[in-house]
Motif scaffolding. Structure first.
Motif, PDB file in Angstrom:
ATOM      1  N   ASN A 341       0.742  -1.394  -0.073  1.00 29.35           N
ATOM      2  CA  ASN A 341      -0.173  -0.097  -0.047  1.00 29.35           C
ATOM      3  C   ASN A 341       0.837   1.487   0.006  1.00 29.35           C
ATOM      4  O   ASN A 341       0.643   2.372  -0.571  1.00 29.35           O
ATOM      5  N   LYS A 342       2.047   1.245   0.718  1.00 29.13           N
ATOM      6  CA  LYS A 342       2.874   2.268   0.706  1.00 29.13           C
ATOM      7  C   LYS A 342       3.592   2.521  -0.625  1.00 29.13           C
ATOM      8  O   LYS A 342       3.641   3.638  -1.057  1.00 29.13           O
ATOM      9  N   GLU A 345       1.254   4.322  -2.856  1.00 29.90           N
ATOM     10  CA  GLU A 345       1.000   5.693  -2.241  1.00 29.90           C
ATOM     11  C   GLU A 345       1.920   6.426  -2.962  1.00 29.90           C
ATOM     12  O   GLU A 345       1.960   7.825  -3.308  1.00 29.90           O
TER      13      GLU A 345
END
Length: 363
Positions: A341-342, A345
């Motif tokens: 997820n990071k 992002e």
């Protein structure tokens, strides 16, 4: 033959293989399996085991045995390592070889007994006083714990310098198959600088106190030259999937294990993920990271801390590409899904737009 051991036990047995015959420690979780193992093994190999009255006493005993030419070792966990810092500075200032194992726990303060990587600054920046460096090795498996502890004794002797093994609660208590392939050492070469009694030789002096003006500066210049030689010769790292990577993760120890899982899970996406795993935290593989930073979209440092190693990554990159950070603190351990997820992002918008987000919101 492979044995099923914890990281703590593997560190202890590897030290025995490497010729360590002097162990001094004081109990603290999560490294107690190491001290327990040594309490049995040292007598079996005619070595010396002492449970000292404190961490300060233990590191001072290491100083004495190292000065007499023995291979000496101590171990502890974060608060205990803090107590040893003055003694570690004395060992570095006396140019004495020894091995110190830190199985990190959560902090600051007494914290908890969960895995953490928040002792990075203390380890690589010199937690005690003065201009000194420790060689710092970071294992990411039980097998590597065994291999690096063995190597640590050789590095300590080669450079007359303390070596720190920086593990954590997961590496210390994780159980995996391990094989001891290296020589079982019993008769090590004598050290021509050791304090062994001066009946038939010239006087030898081991000290870290210089009372004459200018002497200490000369000695410090000698130390700095030695550290430059270590930086030249002893950098170790693992590089995975670097050539085609868009995003490169930088992580060590337990965090690196999780990053490898994140790499496997991200193979379905359009972006490509690589990993640089520093094995020597000092000397740090800054030159290699600098070269990689010239041709990737960004770097992401992943740590079980509020962000410590990331500072060395940024220093190496020198602005050539963005450097991001993802961390968990106080015993929190990142998951592979959090890391993915990071990555999504921080990707450039044109790449992130092409990427499905099945993990959005996953913690």
């Amino acid at each position: 033959m492979k044995q099923l051991l914890t990281g703590n036990e593997a560190a202890a047995e590897s030290a025995v293989y490497a010729g360590c015959r002097y162990y001094y420690g004081y109990p603290i979780t999560p490294q107690n399996e190491l001290i327990n193992y040594m309490s049995v093994r040292m007598p079996q190999v005619k070595g010396t085991f002492i449970q000292a009255e404190s961490e300060i006493a233990a590191i001072s005993m290491v100083h004495g045995s190292a000065a007499a030419g023995g291979r000496a070792m101590t171990s502890s966990s974060s608060p205990g390592i803090s107590l040893k810092q003055e003694g570690i500075s004395y060992l570095a200032g006396s140019e004495l070889p020894c091995v110190i194992v830190n199985i990190q726990r959560g902090g600051p303060g007494l914290g908890d007994i969960s895995a953490s990587q928040a002792d990075y600054f203390q380890s690589v920046k010199g937690g005690g006083h003065g201009d000194y460096r420790l060689i710092v090795l970071a294992p990411s498996s039980v097998q590597e714990m065994a291999d690096l502890v063995y190597d640590a004794f050789d590095l300590a002797d080669r450079y007359c310098n303390p070596v720190l093994i920086l593990g954590d609660a997961q590496i210390g208590q994780l159980m995996e198959p391990v094989e001891f392939k290296k020589e079982f050492r019993e008769n090590l070469p004598l050290k021509d600088w050791a304090l062994t009694g001066a009946d038939n030789r010239s006087r030898r002096i081991i000290k870290s106190f210089y009372s004459v003006k200018g002497e200490l500066e000369v000695f410090n210049a000698k130390l700095q030259n030695k550290y430059k030689e270590i930086e030249k010769n002893e950098v170790r790292y693992e590089a995975v999937n670097i050539d085609e990577a868009d995003v490169v993760l930088v992580a060590y120890g337990t965090s690196a294990r999780i990053c490898k899982e994140a790499m496997r899970k991200s193979a379905q996406f359009e972006f490509r993920v690589g990993l640089i795993r520093p094995i020597t935290l000092w000397p740090f593989p800054g030159e290699y990271i600098r070269k990689i930073s010239e041709r990737v979209k960004c770097l992401l440092a992943v740590e079980m801390s509020a962000g410590q190693m990331v500072e060395d990554v940024r220093l190496a990159v020198e602005g050539r590409c963005p450097v991001h950070f993802y961390g968990r603190t106080g015993g929190g351990v990142p998951t592979s899904l959090e890391i993915i997820n990071k990555i999504v992002e921080i990707l450039p918008k044109n790449m992130a737009a092409k990427t499905p987000l099945p993990f959005a919101g996953v913690k």
